[in-house]
Motif scaffolding. Structure first.
Motif, PDB file in Angstrom:
ATOM      1  N   LEU A   6       0.817  -1.213   0.000  1.00 49.45           N
ATOM      2  CA  LEU A   6       0.000   0.000   0.000  1.00 49.45           C
ATOM      3  C   LEU A   6       0.851   1.262   0.000  1.00 49.45           C
ATOM      4  O   LEU A   6       1.817   1.370   0.747  1.00 49.45           O
ATOM      5  N   SER A   7       0.454   2.205  -0.844  1.00 49.13           N
ATOM      6  CA  SER A   7       1.006   3.568  -0.800  1.00 49.13           C
ATOM      7  C   SER A   7      -0.110   4.500  -0.368  1.00 49.13           C
ATOM      8  O   SER A   7      -1.173   4.535  -0.998  1.00 49.13           O
ATOM      9  N   ILE A   8       0.124   5.257   0.705  1.00 47.42           N
ATOM     10  CA  ILE A   8      -0.848   6.228   1.195  1.00 47.42           C
ATOM     11  C   ILE A   8      -0.380   7.611   0.786  1.00 47.42           C
ATOM     12  O   ILE A   8       0.740   8.015   1.104  1.00 47.42           O
ATOM     13  N   ILE A   9      -1.239   8.327   0.067  1.00 40.18           N
ATOM     14  CA  ILE A   9      -0.870   9.621  -0.505  1.00 40.18           C
ATOM     15  C   ILE A   9      -1.747  10.712   0.103  1.00 40.18           C
ATOM     16  O   ILE A   9      -2.975  10.632   0.072  1.00 40.18           O
ATOM     17  N   GLN A  16       1.842  13.618  -8.744  1.00 37.91           N
ATOM     18  CA  GLN A  16       3.271  13.596  -8.421  1.00 37.91           C
ATOM     19  C   GLN A  16       3.606  12.377  -7.563  1.00 37.91           C
ATOM     20  O   GLN A  16       4.611  11.701  -7.794  1.00 37.91           O
ATOM     21  N   ALA A  17       2.778  12.128  -6.558  1.00 35.61           N
ATOM     22  CA  ALA A  17       3.030  10.994  -5.669  1.00 35.61           C
ATOM     23  C   ALA A  17       2.683   9.669  -6.331  1.00 35.61           C
ATOM     24  O   ALA A  17       3.402   8.678  -6.170  1.00 35.61           O
ATOM     25  N   LEU A  18       1.589   9.639  -7.084  1.00 35.66           N
ATOM     26  CA  LEU A  18       1.213   8.404  -7.778  1.00 35.66           C
ATOM     27  C   LEU A  18       2.340   7.941  -8.701  1.00 35.66           C
ATOM     28  O   LEU A  18       2.596   6.739  -8.827  1.00 35.66           O
ATOM     29  N   SER A  19       3.014   8.894  -9.322  1.00 35.47           N
ATOM     30  CA  SER A  19       4.058   8.557 -10.300  1.00 35.47           C
ATOM     31  C   SER A  19       5.283   7.905  -9.677  1.00 35.47           C
ATOM     32  O   SER A  19       6.033   7.199 -10.360  1.00 35.47           O
ATOM     33  N   ALA A  62      -5.841  -0.333 -12.141  1.00 34.67           N
ATOM     34  CA  ALA A  62      -6.879   0.579 -12.637  1.00 34.67           C
ATOM     35  C   ALA A  62      -6.266   1.902 -13.071  1.00 34.67           C
ATOM     36  O   ALA A  62      -6.645   2.469 -14.105  1.00 34.67           O
ATOM     37  N   VAL A  63      -5.316   2.398 -12.284  1.00 38.34           N
ATOM     38  CA  VAL A  63      -4.632   3.641 -12.650  1.00 38.34           C
ATOM     39  C   VAL A  63      -3.844   3.448 -13.941  1.00 38.34           C
ATOM     40  O   VAL A  63      -3.851   4.314 -14.828  1.00 38.34           O
ATOM     41  N   GLU A  64      -3.187   2.306 -14.056  1.00 37.98           N
ATOM     42  CA  GLU A  64      -2.412   2.037 -15.268  1.00 37.98           C
ATOM     43  C   GLU A  64      -3.310   1.927 -16.490  1.00 37.98           C
ATOM     44  O   GLU A  64      -2.914   2.280 -17.607  1.00 37.98           O
ATOM     45  N   GLN A  65      -4.534   1.462 -16.275  1.00 36.06           N
ATOM     46  CA  GLN A  65      -5.462   1.293 -17.383  1.00 36.06           C
ATOM     47  C   GLN A  65      -6.088   2.613 -17.819  1.00 36.06           C
ATOM     48  O   GLN A  65      -6.191   2.886 -19.019  1.00 36.06           O
ATOM     49  N   VAL A  66      -6.509   3.452 -16.866  1.00 34.22           N
ATOM     50  CA  VAL A  66      -7.239   4.680 -17.226  1.00 34.22           C
ATOM     51  C   VAL A  66      -6.367   5.927 -17.197  1.00 34.22           C
ATOM     52  O   VAL A  66      -6.743   6.966 -17.721  1.00 34.22           O
ATOM     53  N   GLY A  67      -5.194   5.835 -16.557  1.00 37.79           N
ATOM     54  CA  GLY A  67      -4.309   6.986 -16.484  1.00 37.79           C
ATOM     55  C   GLY A  67      -4.427   7.742 -15.168  1.00 37.79           C
ATOM     56  O   GLY A  67      -5.261   7.418 -14.312  1.00 37.79           O
ATOM     57  N   LEU A  68      -3.589   8.740 -15.003  1.00 38.86           N
ATOM     58  CA  LEU A  68      -3.563   9.535 -13.782  1.00 38.86           C
ATOM     59  C   LEU A  68      -4.767  10.485 -13.730  1.00 38.86           C
ATOM     60  O   LEU A  68      -5.583  10.535 -14.645  1.00 38.86           O
ATOM     61  N   LEU A  69      -4.863  11.241 -12.645  1.00 51.13           N
ATOM     62  CA  LEU A  69      -5.960  12.180 -12.474  1.00 51.13           C
ATOM     63  C   LEU A  69      -5.874  13.314 -13.500  1.00 51.13           C
ATOM     64  O   LEU A  69      -4.781  13.725 -13.909  1.00 51.13           O
ATOM     65  N   ASP A  70      -7.025  13.812 -13.904  1.00 50.75           N
ATOM     66  CA  ASP A  70      -7.099  14.920 -14.846  1.00 50.75           C
ATOM     67  C   ASP A  70      -6.647  16.192 -14.131  1.00 50.75           C
ATOM     68  O   ASP A  70      -7.322  16.689 -13.227  1.00 50.75           O
TER      69      ASP A  70
END
Length: 202
Positions: A3-6, A73-76, A179-187
């Motif tokens: 888990l990564s908590i952001i 930034q953190a998700l990346s 899911a993030v890898e499939q749809v991409g990062l936040l707009d």
């Protein structure tokens, strides 16, 4: 890593420290990392995190980049199989995160799960929201929930277990990395609540 908590922070030093305290003291048995993105705070937030929580990965922005861009930034750079986007004004109860992870592990079709948000006195906050329509924006939402509880669920309803909803409140969102890898990062056009109009000037 499990888990990564952001956590994205802007001038909420004391609340942020309470949030981090709850995570470091109450979340056990999970391999996790905590990332704090500070959006140009001027209240000593960065120094407080450095001094009290040396294990937290800290990203310092010189200005407020907004919710989406800071989370990205953190998700990346995050490493966890699951990603928990958490507001700095939250405090995590002992039993909160493990059931969310268990649900996601047992339901591969679920891309994101939220939690029941509570006020400080234990009363329920709204934790889910319908997709916006002309009806939801023009009429009183409390009235819609009272008249049509199945179509417009809210905190008035007691749920015996997980329920599928249109969307969850962004204060606590556990997302599957795939899911993030499939749809991409936040707009990143969403600074906080609303998308900036096309052609908006920085």
């Amino acid at each position: 890593m499990d888990l990564s908590i952001i956590i994205v922070n802007w001038n909420t030093r004391d609340l942020l420290c309470q949030c981090l305290d709850s995570l470091t003291q109450k979340v056990e048995g999970i391999e996790m990392e905590i990332l704090v993105v500070d959006n140009g705070s001027t209240d000593g937030s960065v120094a407080a995190v450095r001094g009290k929580f040396p294990g937290v990965r800290l990203i310092e922005n010189p200005v407020n980049l907004g919710f989406a861009k800071a989370n990205n930034q953190a998700l990346s750079i995050s490493k966890g199989g699951y990603l928990l986007l958490l507001n700095p004004d939250t405090q995590v109860k002992d039993e909160a995160i493990p059931p969310m992870l268990s649900f996601m592990n047992a339901h591969a079709e679920a891309g994101l799960v939220g939690a029941q948000l509570l006020n400080g006195d234990g009363s329920k906050q709204n934790s889910i929201v319908n997709f916006p329509t002309l009806v939801t924006e023009l009429l009183n939402k409390s009235l819609l929930r009272w008249l049509f509880p199945e179509k417009f669920p809210g905190k008035e309803t007691d749920y015996p277990g997980p329920v599928e909803v249109d969307s969850v409140i962004g204060a606590c969102m556990l997302v599957r990395r795939e899911a993030v890898e499939q749809v991409g990062l936040l707009d990143e056009e969403y600074f906080l609540f609303w998308r900036r109009p096309t052609g908006a000037i920085e």
